[in-house]
Design a protein around this motif. Sequence first.
Motif, short mmCIF file in Angstrom:
data_model
loop_
_atom_site.label_atom_id
_atom_site.label_comp_id
_atom_site.label_asym_id
_atom_site.label_seq_id
_atom_site.Cartn_x
_atom_site.Cartn_y
_atom_site.Cartn_z
N ALA A 189 1.87 1.96 -3.45
CA ALA A 189 0.71 2.53 -4.17
C ALA A 189 0.54 4.00 -3.82
N ALA A 190 0.77 4.35 -2.56
CA ALA A 190 0.65 5.76 -2.15
C ALA A 190 1.70 6.62 -2.86
N PRO A 219 0.81 -1.22 0.00
CA PRO A 219 0.00 0.00 0.00
C PRO A 219 0.85 1.28 0.00
N GLN A 223 0.48 7.14 -6.38
CA GLN A 223 -0.59 8.14 -6.43
C GLN A 223 -0.01 9.55 -6.33
N PRO A 280 -14.58 3.46 -14.34
CA PRO A 280 -13.13 3.33 -14.15
C PRO A 280 -12.53 2.14 -14.86
N ARG A 332 -8.26 12.32 -11.17
CA ARG A 332 -8.85 11.30 -10.29
C ARG A 332 -8.36 9.92 -10.71
N LEU A 333 -7.58 9.32 -9.81
CA LEU A 333 -7.06 7.97 -10.07
C LEU A 333 -8.22 6.97 -10.04
N ALA A 334 -8.35 6.23 -11.13
CA ALA A 334 -9.48 5.31 -11.25
C ALA A 334 -9.06 3.85 -11.12
N ARG A 335 -7.86 3.55 -11.55
CA ARG A 335 -7.44 2.14 -11.60
C ARG A 335 -5.92 2.09 -11.67
N TYR A 336 -5.34 1.13 -11.00
CA TYR A 336 -3.91 0.88 -11.22
C TYR A 336 -3.65 -0.60 -11.09
N LYS A 337 -2.58 -0.99 -11.75
CA LYS A 337 -2.19 -2.40 -11.73
C LYS A 337 -0.69 -2.43 -11.56
N PHE A 338 -0.20 -3.33 -10.76
CA PHE A 338 1.25 -3.37 -10.64
C PHE A 338 1.78 -4.79 -10.47
N ARG A 339 3.04 -4.89 -10.80
CA ARG A 339 3.77 -6.15 -10.63
C ARG A 339 5.07 -5.80 -9.90
#
Lengths: 164, 180
Positions: free
Chosen positions: A71-72, A68, A75, A164, A87-94
């Motif tokens: 992710a912060a 998290p 953002q 989103p 406005r952040l709607a979606r994120y994906k990460f590896r």
Amino acid sequence: MTFKIKNSTCLTIDEINVGDQLPELTHDVTATSIILGALASRDWRPMHHDRDFAQQRNGARDIFMNTPNQAAWLQRFIEDWAGPTCRLARYKFRMGDSICPGDKMVFKGEVESKETDDTGCNWVNLKLALTVGGQPKTSFTARVAIPAKQGDNPWDRKDNNWKP
Amino acid sequence: MSDVKDFNIGYDEAMSWIDKKRFEVTGEFDVERGYIWTSCASVQNGNPIYWDDEVAQQITRGPIAPPTMMSAWFRPHYWVPNRTEIPLPWSTHFALKSTLAVPEAIATDSEVVFGAPIRPGDRISTYEVLRSLGDVKTTKLGKGRFWKIDAVCSNQKGEWVGTETMTGFGYRNLKTLGEK
């Protein structure tokens, strides 16, 4: 056209082009910032504050940043670029490798595509990377709503007008 | 007994969980600004929608929490009087590990989608849904199965605030299987 709210600059969709690079963000990671980030996200697991545990049980170099908190950071990187009306709607990460105290994080990003949906909401799709010493650590994609102009506010969208 | 048969342990039971709501949890406290500011401080996020009530009113129609804090609002307290066991986030992940008899499991990918903004005073609830359980695969880590789990989150009014999807891989390492 870019507009200001108090001292903050807000990007509009017409000023964003595919291939644009986001301004790079760097940060020297400390034990304090890792522990602060873990506790702020209510993650009490010891690998985020106990070096012995992280090294002996996880085989890590040191305590490491939790998900998290990464992710912060992501953002913040996006919001620094596009301003408070994005406005952040979606994120994906590896995640590849751990982020530890002493690392200098470098966030880079690029606009991969932009589009307008059937409700009139404008979107940018971003490709982002977090590296340390030139080595990739985490790769991200993100979808962010951006105003068309002053007065068009993605945060006012809800229900069927928010896709989103 | 073949490896394929070994990896069928618990498979039917786990498949019965597909698309079913499990592990419903409601946060133990209301969303509050202290945590919001601590989170922003940890990443030096100066976005005024989190710090300046006037800007928050203008843009987000009042204070909100950074969307990426979503999971913080239903994580259990570290300690509570008379509680003997702390519930784990991603309970489905650990249930799969146990049911499929795979001693190791990692999260490989995560995707989060956000709905209504989360605001101070909200109480966030979540439930988990197993979306898929794959065939047996061999990776450099070992032999096992990939799975996808959704954690679906809503506020006290029942408004959807977001969904986090985690891809996990549960496995036995190749050395244990005598394949390395």
